[in-house]
Design a protein around this motif. Structure first.
Motif, PDB file in Angstrom:
ATOM      1  N   LEU A  84      10.513  17.605 -10.084  1.00 11.57           N
ATOM      2  CA  LEU A  84       9.970  17.819 -11.425  1.00 11.57           C
ATOM      3  C   LEU A  84      11.089  17.965 -12.451  1.00 11.57           C
ATOM      4  CD1 LEU A  84       7.277  20.507 -10.523  1.00 11.57           C
ATOM      5  CD2 LEU A  84       7.018  18.013 -10.602  1.00 11.57           C
ATOM      6  N   THR A  85      10.816  17.489 -13.664  1.00  5.27           N
ATOM      7  CA  THR A  85      11.755  17.647 -14.777  1.00  5.27           C
ATOM      8  C   THR A  85      10.978  17.977 -16.045  1.00  5.27           C
ATOM      9  OG1 THR A  85      11.687  15.273 -15.290  1.00  5.27           O
ATOM     10  CG2 THR A  85      13.442  16.025 -13.812  1.00  5.27           C
ATOM     11  N   GLY A  86      11.584  18.758 -16.906  1.00  7.90           N
ATOM     12  CA  GLY A  86      11.035  19.027 -18.228  1.00  7.90           C
ATOM     13  C   GLY A  86       9.847  19.957 -18.266  1.00  7.90           C
ATOM     14  N   VAL A  87       9.586  20.707 -17.222  1.00  9.08           N
ATOM     15  CA  VAL A  87       8.411  21.585 -17.194  1.00  9.08           C
ATOM     16  C   VAL A  87       8.612  22.757 -18.155  1.00  9.08           C
ATOM     17  CG1 VAL A  87       6.967  23.070 -15.764  1.00  9.08           C
ATOM     18  CG2 VAL A  87       7.911  20.939 -14.811  1.00  9.08           C
ATOM     19  N   VAL A  88       7.603  23.018 -18.983  1.00 12.02           N
ATOM     20  CA  VAL A  88       7.640  24.143 -19.910  1.00 12.02           C
ATOM     21  C   VAL A  88       6.976  25.373 -19.282  1.00 12.02           C
ATOM     22  CG1 VAL A  88       6.902  24.981 -22.177  1.00 12.02           C
ATOM     23  CG2 VAL A  88       7.659  22.591 -21.900  1.00 12.02           C
ATOM     24  N   ASN A  89       5.822  25.158 -18.662  1.00 10.86           N
ATOM     25  CA  ASN A  89       5.089  26.259 -18.035  1.00 10.86           C
ATOM     26  C   ASN A  89       4.533  25.766 -16.701  1.00 10.86           C
ATOM     27  OD1 ASN A  89       3.393  28.318 -17.231  1.00 10.86           O
ATOM     28  ND2 ASN A  89       2.500  28.638 -19.269  1.00 10.86           N
ATOM     29  N   TYR A  90       5.087  26.260 -15.598  1.00 10.38           N
ATOM     30  CA  TYR A  90       4.671  25.801 -14.278  1.00 10.38           C
ATOM     31  C   TYR A  90       3.218  26.133 -13.976  1.00 10.38           C
ATOM     32  CZ  TYR A  90       9.469  24.546 -13.053  1.00 10.38           C
ATOM     33  OH  TYR A  90      10.707  23.938 -13.015  1.00 10.38           O
ATOM     34  N   ASP A  91       2.670  27.125 -14.653  1.00  8.10           N
ATOM     35  CA  ASP A  91       1.270  27.479 -14.429  1.00  8.10           C
ATOM     36  C   ASP A  91       0.314  26.421 -14.961  1.00  8.10           C
ATOM     37  OD1 ASP A  91       1.981  29.832 -13.197  1.00  8.10           O
ATOM     38  OD2 ASP A  91       1.873  31.017 -15.052  1.00  8.10           O
ATOM     39  N   ASN A  92       0.815  25.540 -15.797  1.00 10.18           N
ATOM     40  CA  ASN A  92      -0.037  24.512 -16.401  1.00 10.18           C
ATOM     41  C   ASN A  92       0.101  23.146 -15.714  1.00 10.18           C
ATOM     42  OD1 ASN A  92      -1.072  26.288 -18.307  1.00 10.18           O
ATOM     43  ND2 ASN A  92       0.540  25.814 -19.810  1.00 10.18           N
ATOM     44  N   LEU A  93       0.678  23.121 -14.514  1.00 13.29           N
ATOM     45  CA  LEU A  93       0.858  21.862 -13.800  1.00 13.29           C
ATOM     46  C   LEU A  93      -0.411  21.467 -13.044  1.00 13.29           C
ATOM     47  CD1 LEU A  93       4.451  22.255 -12.284  1.00 13.29           C
ATOM     48  CD2 LEU A  93       3.767  20.942 -14.308  1.00 13.29           C
ATOM     49  N   HIS A  94      -0.597  20.166 -12.915  1.00 15.10           N
ATOM     50  CA  HIS A  94      -1.688  19.597 -12.126  1.00 15.10           C
ATOM     51  C   HIS A  94      -1.098  18.573 -11.157  1.00 15.10           C
ATOM     52  CE1 HIS A  94      -4.869  21.285 -14.767  1.00 15.10           C
ATOM     53  NE2 HIS A  94      -3.929  21.140 -15.708  1.00 15.10           N
ATOM     54  N   TYR A  95      -1.710  18.448  -9.989  1.00  7.56           N
ATOM     55  CA  TYR A  95      -1.152  17.635  -8.917  1.00  7.56           C
ATOM     56  C   TYR A  95      -2.209  16.615  -8.477  1.00  7.56           C
ATOM     57  CZ  TYR A  95       1.849  21.737  -8.938  1.00  7.56           C
ATOM     58  OH  TYR A  95       2.675  22.769  -9.333  1.00  7.56           O
ATOM     59  N   ILE A  96      -1.922  15.347  -8.747  1.00 11.60           N
ATOM     60  CA  ILE A  96      -2.855  14.268  -8.458  1.00 11.60           C
ATOM     61  C   ILE A  96      -2.265  13.395  -7.343  1.00 11.60           C
ATOM     62  CG2 ILE A  96      -4.102  12.275  -9.369  1.00 11.60           C
ATOM     63  CD1 ILE A  96      -4.929  14.936 -10.594  1.00 11.60           C
ATOM     64  N   VAL A  97      -3.102  13.029  -6.398  1.00 12.52           N
ATOM     65  CA  VAL A  97      -2.706  12.123  -5.316  1.00 12.52           C
ATOM     66  C   VAL A  97      -3.675  10.942  -5.310  1.00 12.52           C
ATOM     67  CG1 VAL A  97      -2.316  11.869  -2.835  1.00 12.52           C
ATOM     68  CG2 VAL A  97      -1.795  14.036  -3.968  1.00 12.52           C
ATOM     69  N   ALA A 152       0.839  -1.196   0.000  1.00 16.28           N
ATOM     70  CA  ALA A 152       0.000   0.000   0.000  1.00 16.28           C
ATOM     71  C   ALA A 152       0.873   1.245   0.000  1.00 16.28           C
ATOM     72  CB  ALA A 152      -0.917  -0.004   1.224  1.00 16.28           C
ATOM     73  N   ALA A 153       0.410   2.286  -0.695  1.00 13.79           N
ATOM     74  CA  ALA A 153       1.190   3.522  -0.788  1.00 13.79           C
ATOM     75  C   ALA A 153       0.279   4.690  -1.148  1.00 13.79           C
ATOM     76  CB  ALA A 153       2.300   3.384  -1.823  1.00 13.79           C
ATOM     77  N   VAL A 154       0.750   5.871  -0.795  1.00 20.25           N
ATOM     78  CA  VAL A 154       0.140   7.108  -1.278  1.00 20.25           C
ATOM     79  C   VAL A 154       1.015   7.609  -2.417  1.00 20.25           C
ATOM     80  CG1 VAL A 154      -0.681   9.399  -0.673  1.00 20.25           C
ATOM     81  CG2 VAL A 154      -0.696   7.591   1.052  1.00 20.25           C
ATOM     82  N   GLN A 155       0.437   7.740  -3.594  1.00 24.73           N
ATOM     83  CA  GLN A 155       1.173   8.094  -4.800  1.00 24.73           C
ATOM     84  C   GLN A 155       0.866   9.541  -5.194  1.00 24.73           C
ATOM     85  OE1 GLN A 155       2.959   5.592  -6.440  1.00 24.73           O
ATOM     86  NE2 GLN A 155       2.017   3.674  -5.783  1.00 24.73           N
ATOM     87  N   ALA A 156       1.864  10.223  -5.721  1.00 24.82           N
ATOM     88  CA  ALA A 156       1.667  11.586  -6.241  1.00 24.82           C
ATOM     89  C   ALA A 156       2.135  11.637  -7.685  1.00 24.82           C
ATOM     90  CB  ALA A 156       2.438  12.598  -5.409  1.00 24.82           C
ATOM     91  N   ILE A 157       1.337  12.233  -8.548  1.00 26.14           N
ATOM     92  CA  ILE A 157       1.663  12.379  -9.968  1.00 26.14           C
ATOM     93  C   ILE A 157       1.484  13.850 -10.346  1.00 26.14           C
ATOM     94  CG2 ILE A 157       1.070  11.695 -12.333  1.00 26.14           C
ATOM     95  CD1 ILE A 157      -0.181   9.148 -11.096  1.00 26.14           C
TER      96      ILE A 157
END
Length: 360
Positions: A111-124, A67-72
């Motif tokens: 994080l790697t390869g981000v073009v625009n940080y304003d377009n990031l989404h954070y899923i758990v 079991a784990a808590v995953q972040a994407i």
């Protein structure tokens, strides 16, 4: 792939869209088996996520079922076939979370390869591997979108490491062991239990910071791989931590040479003998037994890689051919080897007297 591979589809075809839509619809209709909320904070290319999980399932989530808590973290950016480009992921294992209980977990994502940080989404999400599922197939209990917010870590109760793995041979004389380190807030105390008797812990209670010694009782192991769970609970009832102990118990190398002896003995000749060598991994002992009383062994026990003398007692032989089996066993009783002893006793009667026979 949906819900940590709870369902998946491969290939293409006329009905691929319908099959994909079906697994999405079924996923959305599944009842959530966890409550999950999460906040995040980003500093440059590092994201810190704080997630609180309440286990609504009937399963105890633990390191035993992975079991784990995953972040994407993904970006709205067309990099390949979709408009979502993965920019980083990480997880925090769930040590031990019983049904109905809650706990807060911290996850750090680089994080790697981000073009625009304003377009990031954070899923758990929180998932585990059911015992009934095939290899590699997990079940997702719930997923949530992390929102900006406080990521101050909760009061900690830290137990490390989270697992031990031992490879033990039957002939080893040393005792496998390890040390668990415990830390936390001021005044925290704890107790420890184990679900299998081949694992021993000492002490079984204490305060933080502290250590707990783990030893393996080889006499209680079975050949093969076995696992045990050490459960450490703080006495306030807020935290439970599990340490998975895996022991692979295998046979040491153990052989005897030669495995067969053949003698032909005639009275008056020297009594035959040979050396038998029990050999194998260091640390073992051996014991020899025989099923016939005309075989002698000197000594009948000893240390591995030390030979013994095998001979016969002519006074106990019968005329003609006979066999005996010498069994050489390792000191732990885990394995044995046999030596076949084949003897032909050429008995010739001596000093025969012939008397005349008169029949009236």
């Amino acid at each position: 792939m949906i819900d940590s591979a709870h369902e998946f589809q491969t290939g293409t075809g006329d009905d691929a869209h319908g099959e994909y839509k079906g697994i999405v619809d079924r996923s959305q209709n599944r009842a959530a088996k966890a409550l999950l909320s999460a906040t995040y904070s980003r500093t440059s290319s590092t994201v810190t996520i704080k997630a609180t999980v309440t286990n609504l399932s009937s399963e105890t989530l633990s390191i035993q079922n992975k079991a784990a808590v995953q972040a994407i973290v993904y970006e709205d950016y067309r990099q390949s076939k979709t408009n979502h480009a993965g920019r980083g992921s990480a997880k925090t294992d769930i040590s031990y979370l019983r049904p109905g209980r809650s706990e807060t977990f911290m996850i750090t994502v680089n994080l790697t390869g981000v073009v625009n940080y304003d377009n990031l989404h954070y899923i758990v999400l929180v998932d585990y591997k059911p015992a009934t599922k095939d290899t590699g197939v997990y079940d997702q209990l719930q997923a949530a979108i992390a929102v900006p917010g406080d990521v101050t870590p909760p009061t900690a109760f830290v137990v490390s490491p989270s697992s031990f793995s031992f490879d033990v041979k039957t002939g080893e004389t040393t005792t496998p062991s390890g040390v668990i380190n415990l830390s936390g807030g001021a005044g925290q105390s704890w107790t420890a239990t184990v679900d299998r008797d081949f694992v021993q812990v000492s002490p079984i209670s204490g305060t933080v910071p502290g250590t707990l010694n783990v030893t393996i009782d080889k006499a209680k192991l079975a050949i093969g791989t076995q696992t045990a769970l050490i459960l450490i609970s703080d006495t306030a009832g807020l935290y439970e931590r599990a340490i998975l102990v895996t022991v692979k118990f295998s046979l040491s190398n153990f052989n005897v040479t030669p495995t067969s002896v053949t003698w032909s003995y005639t009275p008056g000749n020297p009594v035959p003998y040979t050396s038998i060598l029990p050999k194998g991994d260091a640390g073992q002992t051996w014991t020899a037994t025989v099923n016939k009383d005309w075989v002698s062994m000197t000594p009948a026990s000893g240390a591995i890689n030390q030979s013994f003398k095998l001979s016969i007692d002519p006074a106990r032989l019968l005329p003609g051919y006979q066999e005996a089996i010498v069994t050489v066993s390792d000191g732990g009783g885990y394995q044995s080897k046999q030596v076949k002893v084949k003897v032909t006793y050429n008995f010739v009667p001596q000093n025969l007297i012939y008397l005349p026979l008169t029949i009236r």
